[in-house]
Design a protein around this motif. Structure first.
Motif: not given
Length: 120
Positions: A4, A30, A41, A43, A47
């Protein structure tokens, strides 16, 4: 490895993502433009490694949280490297510190592969 990138400059995020796509260890990259976006989000929870600009608001606290909640590793990328910046990043739990000014794609891949080789 899932990476990320958190940086508020879109072109820098995209360039770093393109470089990382060439790294053998990286499976998915990402991007988020803020710490808030990374959390909201989902994310951040998905990760293995975060590369975060130290100038993004909340970056160091994000590193502390990600290290304790998701066990992801973190590398700080900075426009202006200072001794205080390096110390603060390491104290927050960062495993690396890179200077944006002279960063090459080879150096980025090497920095990403070190945490991958070290495991958790």
């Amino acid at each position: 490895m899932r990476v990320l990138i958190i940086d508020d400059h879109a072109i820098y995020r995209q360039g770093m993502s393109a470089c990382l796509s060439e790294c053998e260890e990286v499976g998915r990259v990402t991007q988020a433009d803020s710490v808030a976006e990374a959390w909201s989000s989902g994310l951040a929870q998905e990760c293995d490694l975060v590369i975060v600009d130290e100038d993004v608001p909340g970056a160091l606290e994000f590193i502390r949280q990600i290290r304790s909640t998701a066990a992801a590793r973190a590398i700080v990328c900075a426009a202006s490297c200072t001794q205080n910046g390096v110390i603060a990043a390491v104290e927050s739990g960062a495993t690396g510190y890179l200077s944006k000014d002279d960063l090459t794609s080879e150096q980025l891949c090497a920095a990403v592969s070190r945490p991958a080789a070290a495991g958790s």
